[in-house]
Design a protein around this motif. Structure first.
Motif, PDB file in Angstrom:
ATOM      1  N   TYR A  13       0.858  -1.185   0.000  1.00 56.21           N
ATOM      2  CA  TYR A  13       0.000   0.000   0.000  1.00 56.21           C
ATOM      3  C   TYR A  13       0.888   1.226   0.000  1.00 56.21           C
ATOM      4  O   TYR A  13       1.921   1.256   0.667  1.00 56.21           O
ATOM      5  N   ASN A  14       0.499   2.231  -0.756  1.00 55.02           N
ATOM      6  CA  ASN A  14       1.235   3.479  -0.796  1.00 55.02           C
ATOM      7  C   ASN A  14       0.789   4.387   0.336  1.00 55.02           C
ATOM      8  O   ASN A  14      -0.380   4.346   0.749  1.00 55.02           O
ATOM      9  N   PHE A  18      -3.272   6.052   2.439  1.00 55.86           N
ATOM     10  CA  PHE A  18      -3.676   6.459   3.786  1.00 55.86           C
ATOM     11  C   PHE A  18      -4.099   7.921   3.806  1.00 55.86           C
ATOM     12  O   PHE A  18      -5.032   8.294   4.511  1.00 55.86           O
ATOM     13  N   LEU A  19      -3.433   8.739   3.035  1.00 52.89           N
ATOM     14  CA  LEU A  19      -3.770  10.155   2.973  1.00 52.89           C
ATOM     15  C   LEU A  19      -5.093  10.401   2.251  1.00 52.89           C
ATOM     16  O   LEU A  19      -5.723  11.429   2.452  1.00 52.89           O
ATOM     17  N   LYS A  41       6.571   4.393   0.422  1.00 55.85           N
ATOM     18  CA  LYS A  41       6.639   5.837   0.190  1.00 55.85           C
ATOM     19  C   LYS A  41       7.589   6.031  -0.983  1.00 55.85           C
ATOM     20  O   LYS A  41       8.723   5.544  -0.946  1.00 55.85           O
ATOM     21  N   ASN A  42       7.103   6.692  -2.014  1.00 57.64           N
ATOM     22  CA  ASN A  42       7.880   6.880  -3.240  1.00 57.64           C
ATOM     23  C   ASN A  42       8.365   5.542  -3.799  1.00 57.64           C
ATOM     24  O   ASN A  42       9.492   5.421  -4.274  1.00 57.64           O
ATOM     25  N   GLY A  43       7.515   4.515  -3.679  1.00 57.05           N
ATOM     26  CA  GLY A  43       7.822   3.209  -4.235  1.00 57.05           C
ATOM     27  C   GLY A  43       8.767   2.355  -3.416  1.00 57.05           C
ATOM     28  O   GLY A  43       9.115   1.250  -3.816  1.00 57.05           O
ATOM     29  N   LYS A  44       9.188   2.837  -2.246  1.00 56.38           N
ATOM     30  CA  LYS A  44      10.127   2.093  -1.405  1.00 56.38           C
ATOM     31  C   LYS A  44       9.465   1.700  -0.087  1.00 56.38           C
ATOM     32  O   LYS A  44       8.780   2.515   0.532  1.00 56.38           O
ATOM     33  N   PRO A  45       9.660   0.451   0.350  1.00 55.29           N
ATOM     34  CA  PRO A  45       9.072   0.015   1.623  1.00 55.29           C
ATOM     35  C   PRO A  45       9.598   0.853   2.785  1.00 55.29           C
ATOM     36  O   PRO A  45      10.801   1.057   2.919  1.00 55.29           O
TER      37      PRO A  45
END
Length: 68
Positions: A13-14, A18-19, A41-45
């Motif tokens: 999930y990005n 959540f936002l 976040k920005n494609g990184k876990p």
């Protein structure tokens, strides 16, 4: 709940999910299905979200995630 004998995969999930007000839906799904998921976040876990039941099994197995 996923079959305990099969190789489990985790969803992703990005942070933007959540936002966008999806947090309740995501948390409910993970809880009801006793799952864990990567938060990206920005494609990184950046974090992992797990169900309360999964966390309790870790604690019962003697694993304190705060020690690591």
């Amino acid at each position: 709940m996923k079959d305990k004998g099969s190789k489990a995969t985790m969803d992703f999930y990005n942070m933007s999910d959540f936002l966008k007000g999806q947090s309740s839906k995501i948390i409910t799904k993970l809880s009801e299905n006793d799952e864990a998921a990567f938060i990206l976040k920005n494609g990184k876990p950046k974090a992992i979200l797990i169900s309360k039941e999964r966390y309790e099994r870790l604690v019962q197995a003697g694993i304190n995630i705060l020690d690591y």
